[in-house]
Design an enzyme around this catalytic site. Structure first.
Site, PDB file in Angstrom:
ATOM      1  N   TYR A   1     -10.251  -1.324   0.740  1.00  8.11           N
ATOM      2  CA  TYR A   1      -9.275  -0.861   0.083  1.00  8.11           C
ATOM      3  C   TYR A   1      -9.301   0.883   0.075  1.00  8.11           C
ATOM      4  O   TYR A   1      -8.401   1.746   0.401  1.00  8.11           O
ATOM      5  CB  TYR A   1      -8.942  -1.293  -1.261  1.00  8.11           C
TER       6      TYR A   1
ATOM      7  N   GLY B   1      -4.477 -11.668  -5.769  1.00  4.03           N
ATOM      8  CA  GLY B   1      -3.547 -10.513  -5.572  1.00  4.03           C
ATOM      9  C   GLY B   1      -2.144 -10.872  -6.183  1.00  4.03           C
ATOM     10  O   GLY B   1      -1.243 -10.245  -5.881  1.00  4.03           O
TER      11      GLY B   1
ATOM     12  N   HIS C   1       0.781  -1.318  -0.021  1.00  6.53           N
ATOM     13  CA  HIS C   1       0.153  -0.012  -0.027  1.00  6.53           C
ATOM     14  C   HIS C   1       0.840   1.200  -0.044  1.00  6.53           C
ATOM     15  O   HIS C   1       0.267   2.128   0.164  1.00  6.53           O
ATOM     16  CB  HIS C   1      -1.123   0.016   1.011  1.00  6.53           C
TER      17      HIS C   1
ATOM     18  N   ASP D   1       0.702  -2.631  -9.866  1.00 10.08           N
ATOM     19  CA  ASP D   1       0.389  -3.760 -10.632  1.00 10.08           C
ATOM     20  C   ASP D   1       0.722  -3.432 -12.041  1.00 10.08           C
ATOM     21  O   ASP D   1       1.527  -4.163 -12.686  1.00 10.08           O
ATOM     22  CB  ASP D   1      -1.148  -4.179 -10.720  1.00 10.08           C
TER      23      ASP D   1
ATOM     24  N   SER E   1      -2.091  -9.692  -9.586  1.00 11.58           N
ATOM     25  CA  SER E   1      -2.276  -8.618 -10.890  1.00 11.58           C
ATOM     26  C   SER E   1      -2.779  -9.492 -11.910  1.00 11.58           C
ATOM     27  O   SER E   1      -2.293  -9.073 -13.123  1.00 11.58           O
ATOM     28  CB  SER E   1      -0.881  -8.208 -11.216  1.00 11.58           C
ATOM     29  N   SER E   2      -3.635 -10.632 -11.863  1.00 10.70           N
ATOM     30  CA  SER E   2      -4.354 -11.134 -13.156  1.00 10.70           C
ATOM     31  C   SER E   2      -5.018  -9.964 -13.778  1.00 10.70           C
ATOM     32  O   SER E   2      -4.935 -10.151 -14.971  1.00 10.70           O
ATOM     33  CB  SER E   2      -5.255 -12.155 -12.530  1.00 10.70           C
ATOM     34  N   SER E   3      -5.687  -9.099 -13.199  1.00 10.24           N
ATOM     35  CA  SER E   3      -6.423  -7.919 -14.075  1.00 10.24           C
ATOM     36  C   SER E   3      -5.601  -7.063 -14.741  1.00 10.24           C
ATOM     37  O   SER E   3      -5.695  -6.618 -16.024  1.00 10.24           O
ATOM     38  CB  SER E   3      -7.330  -7.290 -13.165  1.00 10.24           C
TER      39      SER E   3
ATOM     40  N   GLU F   1      -8.609   1.032 -15.367  1.00  9.24           N
ATOM     41  CA  GLU F   1      -8.983   0.117 -14.158  1.00  9.24           C
ATOM     42  C   GLU F   1      -9.833   1.071 -12.935  1.00  9.24           C
ATOM     43  O   GLU F   1     -10.747   1.092 -12.362  1.00  9.24           O
ATOM     44  CB  GLU F   1      -7.912  -0.373 -13.246  1.00  9.24           C
TER      45      GLU F   1
ATOM     46  N   GLY G   1      -7.755 -13.083  -9.225  1.00 13.41           N
ATOM     47  CA  GLY G   1      -8.216 -12.229  -8.139  1.00 13.41           C
ATOM     48  C   GLY G   1      -7.606 -12.977  -6.768  1.00 13.41           C
ATOM     49  O   GLY G   1      -8.269 -12.851  -5.606  1.00 13.41           O
TER      50      GLY G   1
HETATM   51  C1  GLA Z   1      -3.389  -3.695  -5.029  1.00 15.20           C
HETATM   52  C2  GLA Z   1      -3.427  -2.492  -5.824  1.00 15.20           C
HETATM   53  C3  GLA Z   1      -1.959  -1.821  -5.898  1.00 15.20           C
HETATM   54  C4  GLA Z   1      -1.269  -1.663  -4.450  1.00 15.20           C
HETATM   55  C5  GLA Z   1      -1.512  -3.033  -3.614  1.00 15.20           C
HETATM   56  C6  GLA Z   1      -1.024  -2.888  -2.317  1.00 15.20           C
HETATM   57  O1  GLA Z   1      -2.529  -4.772  -5.588  1.00 15.20           O
HETATM   58  O2  GLA Z   1      -3.985  -2.792  -7.054  1.00 15.20           O
HETATM   59  O3  GLA Z   1      -2.153  -0.784  -6.529  1.00 15.20           O
HETATM   60  O4  GLA Z   1      -2.109  -0.691  -3.864  1.00 15.20           O
HETATM   61  O5  GLA Z   1      -3.048  -3.734  -3.583  1.00 15.20           O
HETATM   62  O6  GLA Z   1       0.350  -2.625  -2.309  1.00 15.20           O
END
Ligand code: GLA
Length: 395
Positions: free
Chosen positions: A224, A127, A38, A175, A129-131, A163, A125
């Site tokens: 988030y 975490g 984050h 991502d 970065s599939s999208s 996005e 989905g």
């Molecule tokens: C997700 C968001 C990113 C980042 C992370 C946490 O993957 O898409 O932009 O904020 O959470 O580090």
């Protein structure tokens, strides 16, 4: 480009579906963040790694105004009107394709359509970065068939905008940047304010293992946005004291402790985590650069504890996974990955003990939660890239 089993399958299916050979292949990696949870939307740093769990896609320019994508994994087709970006037919994942078409149209480009078939080994989905990998793949194909180029930095910014604006997830740049800028055999340290990165040295005998809690996370409409707002609340308060403060990246830990009583309890917890986490990206870089493997466990542990107790993005499944990973044979260090709230976590593991690590994590996590988890040993992978299909035939 290497012709993998997935690419062979994708080319075969393309011929079957469209009765012709595809012209090009595109690959986009997923990513795992090794430090800097984050911190991206707080203009800080992230140590991140594009991975060889990836999308592989075959495509060709086609006549008309309808873009078609077929997903082998989901056995699902999406069709998009390239003059409007609207979904003509398709499942939920079509929103990512539509979003990219819409931002590119917003930029004033004239688009041509394509037919494509893809296969993804990135768990959806969770975490990794599939999208973002799908968005980068779509953008690369649109540029290729329509005959224009967008540089990497603008590609990352445009797919992030897709996005934010059209999918409705208010993510930072991590991502999309990782997926597009990934460099083979390299871990990178990304500066989210300057949008630049440098390579981080990496110990030869250590690799990354990703452990999926199998507790799906859902960023959209989740906590988030609330975390982001609490970080912004802290910045607004601190900016009243020092107008040079534009983001939490600009706040030092001494300043924070001196003025933290100006913040609400939650904003103070979030801000403390971000400031310390950002500092840990520098600590990690220095430890890796100096070959100080013995320091990694402590840096990673502090990151997990902060994410759990200050940023509060952990849950029971993540806690159980952390215990399973931390006690497994071959482990060097473990922490959360991605946004948190479930999904995947990451460990640094000695390469020659990966199988022992997998066995121990699987068994312990099952004992603690009753859930069977997946564990992937991953390697770094090059960012989104396009090749002619003919180049495979000459390999
Ligand atoms: C997700 C968001 C990113 C980042 C992370 C946490 O993957 O898409 O932009 O904020 O959470 O580090």
């Amino acid at each position: 480009m290497e012709k993998t089993k997935e690419m062979t399958e994708v080319i075969h299916l393309f011929k079957k579906l469209f009765s012709t050979d595809p012209e090009f292949a595109v690959k986009s990696p997923g990513r795992v963040d090794l430090m800097g949870s984050h911190t991206d939307y707080n203009h800080g740093y992230v140590v991140t790694m594009p991975i060889d769990l990836k999308i592989e896609c075959a495509f060709s320019l086609c006549e008309g105004n309808v873009l078609t994508m077929y997903s082998c994994n989901l056995d699902s087709t999406v069709k998009i009107d390239i003059k409007t970006g609207d979904i003509i037919e398709g499942d939920d994942w079509g929103k990512y394709v539509s979003a990219v078409v819409k931002v590119v149209l917003d930029e004033g480009y004239d688009l041509k359509a394509f037919n494509s078939v893809f296969c993804s080994t990135i768990p959806i989905g969770s975490g990794l970065s599939s999208s973002a990998a799908l968005e980068a793949t779509v953008l690369a194909m649109l540029c290729k068939v329509s005959g224009f180029e967008i540089d990497k930095k603008n590609s990352a910014l445009l797919t992030q905008k897709a996005e934010n604006k059209y999918v409705g997830v208010n993510c930072g740049i991590l991502d999309q940047y990782s997926v597009i800028f990934g460099e083979k055999r390299s871990v990178i340290k990304l500066d989210c304010r300057e949008l630049t990165h440098k390579l981080v040295s990496w110990p030869k005998d250590i690799m990354i293992a990703i452990c999926n809690t199998n507790k799906a996370r859902q960023l959209h409409g989740s906590e988030y946005d609330e975390r982001r707002a609490q970080c912004e609340e802290a910045v607004a308060e601190f900016a009243k004291i020092d107008s040079n403060i534009k983001a939490l990246r600009d706040v030092g830990i001494v300043f924070f402790h001196k003025h933290k009583d100006k913040l609400s309890v939650n904003a103070a917890k979030r801000a403390q985590f971000i400031i310390e986490e950002n500092n840990r990206t520098h600590e990690l870089e220095a430890a890796l650069c100096n070959g100080e493997v013995d320091k990694l466990k402590d840096i990673f542990n502090r990151s997990f504890v902060g994410a759990r107790d200050l940023f509060e993005i952990s849950n029971d499944a993540m806690q159980s996974m952390y215990e399973s990973m931390s006690s497994a044979r071959g482990v060097v260090a473990s922490r959360q990955a991605g946004a948190g709230f479930g999904g995947c976590m990451a460990s640094l593991v000695y390469k020659d003990q990966l199988e022992d690590f997998k066995t121990d994590v699987f068994n312990k996590y099952k004992e603690l939660t009753g859930i069977e988890c997946q564990i992937y040993g991953v390697h770094t992978h090059q960012g989104t890239s396009i090749e002619s299909i003919k180049s495979f035939e000459t390999v």
